[in-house]
Design a protein around this motif. Structure first.
Motif, PDB file in Angstrom:
ATOM      1  N   LEU A 192     -20.835  34.778  63.861  1.00  0.00           N
ATOM      2  CA  LEU A 192     -20.479  34.971  62.846  1.00  0.00           C
ATOM      3  C   LEU A 192     -20.972  36.195  62.324  1.00  0.00           C
ATOM      4  N   MET A 193     -22.286  35.426  61.902  1.00  0.00           N
ATOM      5  CA  MET A 193     -22.629  36.511  60.634  1.00  0.00           C
ATOM      6  C   MET A 193     -22.791  38.138  61.594  1.00  0.00           C
ATOM      7  N   LEU A 194     -23.595  38.103  62.953  1.00  0.00           N
ATOM      8  CA  LEU A 194     -23.646  38.749  64.209  1.00  0.00           C
ATOM      9  C   LEU A 194     -22.663  39.864  63.969  1.00  0.00           C
ATOM     10  N   LEU A 195     -21.055  39.261  63.707  1.00  0.00           N
ATOM     11  CA  LEU A 195     -20.227  40.353  64.661  1.00  0.00           C
ATOM     12  C   LEU A 195     -19.929  41.075  63.044  1.00  0.00           C
ATOM     13  N   PRO A 196     -19.259  42.410  63.695  1.00  0.00           N
ATOM     14  CA  PRO A 196     -18.424  42.792  62.728  1.00  0.00           C
ATOM     15  C   PRO A 196     -17.316  42.643  61.771  1.00  0.00           C
ATOM     16  N   GLU A 197     -17.465  42.595  60.511  1.00  0.00           N
ATOM     17  CA  GLU A 197     -15.876  42.483  59.638  1.00  0.00           C
ATOM     18  C   GLU A 197     -14.644  43.059  60.658  1.00  0.00           C
ATOM     19  N   ALA A 198     -14.254  42.232  60.333  1.00  0.00           N
ATOM     20  CA  ALA A 198     -12.959  42.772  61.739  1.00  0.00           C
ATOM     21  C   ALA A 198     -12.224  41.398  61.399  1.00  0.00           C
ATOM     22  N   PRO A 199     -10.395  42.145  61.541  1.00  0.00           N
ATOM     23  CA  PRO A 199      -9.856  41.575  62.389  1.00  0.00           C
ATOM     24  C   PRO A 199      -9.520  40.449  63.651  1.00  0.00           C
ATOM     25  N   PRO A 200      -8.933  39.413  63.347  1.00  0.00           N
ATOM     26  CA  PRO A 200      -8.929  38.820  64.937  1.00  0.00           C
ATOM     27  C   PRO A 200      -8.442  39.657  65.449  1.00  0.00           C
ATOM     28  N   MET A 201      -8.976  39.234  67.131  1.00  0.00           N
ATOM     29  CA  MET A 201      -8.853  39.847  68.083  1.00  0.00           C
ATOM     30  C   MET A 201      -6.889  39.253  68.360  1.00  0.00           C
ATOM     31  N   PHE A 202      -7.327  37.659  68.764  1.00  0.00           N
ATOM     32  CA  PHE A 202      -6.040  37.529  68.874  1.00  0.00           C
ATOM     33  C   PHE A 202      -5.659  36.007  68.346  1.00  0.00           C
ATOM     34  N   GLY A 203      -4.156  35.528  68.462  1.00  0.00           N
ATOM     35  CA  GLY A 203      -3.852  34.947  67.779  1.00  0.00           C
ATOM     36  C   GLY A 203      -4.595  33.380  67.254  1.00  0.00           C
ATOM     37  N   GLU A 204      -4.343  32.817  66.241  1.00  0.00           N
ATOM     38  CA  GLU A 204      -5.492  31.693  66.390  1.00  0.00           C
ATOM     39  C   GLU A 204      -4.765  30.585  66.952  1.00  0.00           C
ATOM     40  N   ASP A 205      -4.078  30.320  67.805  1.00  0.00           N
ATOM     41  CA  ASP A 205      -3.734  29.638  69.117  1.00  0.00           C
ATOM     42  C   ASP A 205      -3.775  29.736  70.241  1.00  0.00           C
ATOM     43  N   GLU A 206      -4.640  30.904  70.165  1.00  0.00           N
ATOM     44  CA  GLU A 206      -4.755  31.246  71.465  1.00  0.00           C
ATOM     45  C   GLU A 206      -6.059  30.724  72.391  1.00  0.00           C
TER      46      GLU A 206
END
Length: 317
Positions: A185-199
């Motif tokens: 997670l720390m390697l990823l950019p600050e951004a909103p989710p790309m998918f729904g949390e149940d996907e």
């Protein structure tokens, strides 16, 4: 994973390629991180033939941000030598693995504890050329008899190679995954989710049904027919005579390359095909959460695994 919510930590979101030689546990690791079975697994190399997206969503923890990781599970990278490696399917699988690096934020190089060979070097070199952060994932540490050999092995593998981090894990036992998720997670950019949390994947239930049948083929016939079978779903529909969503009717065609292979898949008195169908159906019901009526047939198409047109027709990228 921890479910403690921390509203002050920025959400992180991005994609991570899962790369490695065949049979190191990439699909098992993907399934463990997603928390559901979306990639089929067997003890046979080259079980994974498609590039497949697994979606892992995590709430914030005490020391980790909330985030979503799109895991790109890939076929095993292998050298182009030998009969299978010269086939059209082999080339398609290698292209799928290399293509998984396009546009990802980071990658995991998955290896087996205590083993590094030429195909691991090939995978590392492919990742080095990609110019993205790479975590070394040393899987199957539960199988390492001499645990004292792990640190010297890690030092040997890391010498002369650059990794953003090193994580000994057991994907099967789910050991070491919390620390891995935190660093991913720390390697990823600050951004909103790309998918729904149940996907959990971008693949359809129809595709997953075909893969579950193929998983049983690999598990039961991998030694006899390692690469000569594939599965095509001809029918995938809800039974409209019953309550909506109560029953799925699925028709699966198992393709082989010779009549002699057809006989092997069917088995004496149809016993092998019946067992493949029964175990596939149970896996489908577990994944889809509803009853399944599964019919299976075996058909012959000569040389399909070395025919680019046939591979495209069967859904290979």
């Amino acid at each position: 994973m921890s479910t403690v919510v921390n509203q002050t930590t920025p959400h992180r979101s991005g994609s991570v390629a899962v790369i490695g030689r065949p049979n190191v546990g990439k699909s098992t690791l993907t399934n463990a991180l997603v928390g559901a079975k979306i990639s089929i697994v067997s003890n046979r190399p080259q079980t994974t033939r498609h590039r497949l997206l697994g979606i892992a969503t995590f709430a914030a923890g005490k020391d980790a941000p909330a985030g979503q990781i799109a895991l790109v599970d890939t076929p095993g990278l292998h050298r182009q030598q030998g009969k299978f490696s010269a086939s059209a399917m082999s080339k398609v699988m290698n292209r799928a693995a290399r293509g998984a690096l396009e546009g990802v934020d980071a990658a995991m190089l998955v290896i087996e504890a205590g083993r590094w060979d030429d195909e691991d070097t090939l995978a590392y070199n492919v990742l080095s050329d990609a110019g993205i952060p790479v975590l070394l994932i040393v899987n199957k540490i539960d199988r390492l008899r001499d645990k004292s050999a792990l640190l010297p092995f890690l030092a040997q593998v890391s010498q002369g190679r650059t990794f953003a981090g090193v994580h000994p894990v057991s994907a099967l036992k789910r050991n070491g995954l919390d620390a891995l998720v935190k660093e991913l997670l720390m390697l990823l950019p600050e951004a909103p989710p790309m998918f729904g949390e149940d996907e959990i994947t971008d693949r359809s239930e129809r595709f997953l049904a075909g893969e579950l049948v193929r998983e049983q083929l690999m598990r039961q016939l991998g030694a006899e027919l390692p690469y000569a079978t594939t599965v095509e779903i001809e029918r995938f529909a809800e039974d409209t005579s019953l309550k909506q969503g109560e029953l799925l009717r699925i028709g699966a065609v198992i393709w082989v390359e010779r009549e002699s292979q057809k006989a092997i898949v069917i088995g004496k008195g149809g016993a092998r095909l019946k067992e493949i169908g029964s175990k596939s159906r149970l896996q489908m019901e577990r994944l889809f959460g509803r009853k399944v009526f599964l019919e299976t047939w075996v058909r012959v198409r000569e040389g399909w695994s070395d025919d680019e047109t046939a591979l495209k027709a069967f859904g290979y990228e």
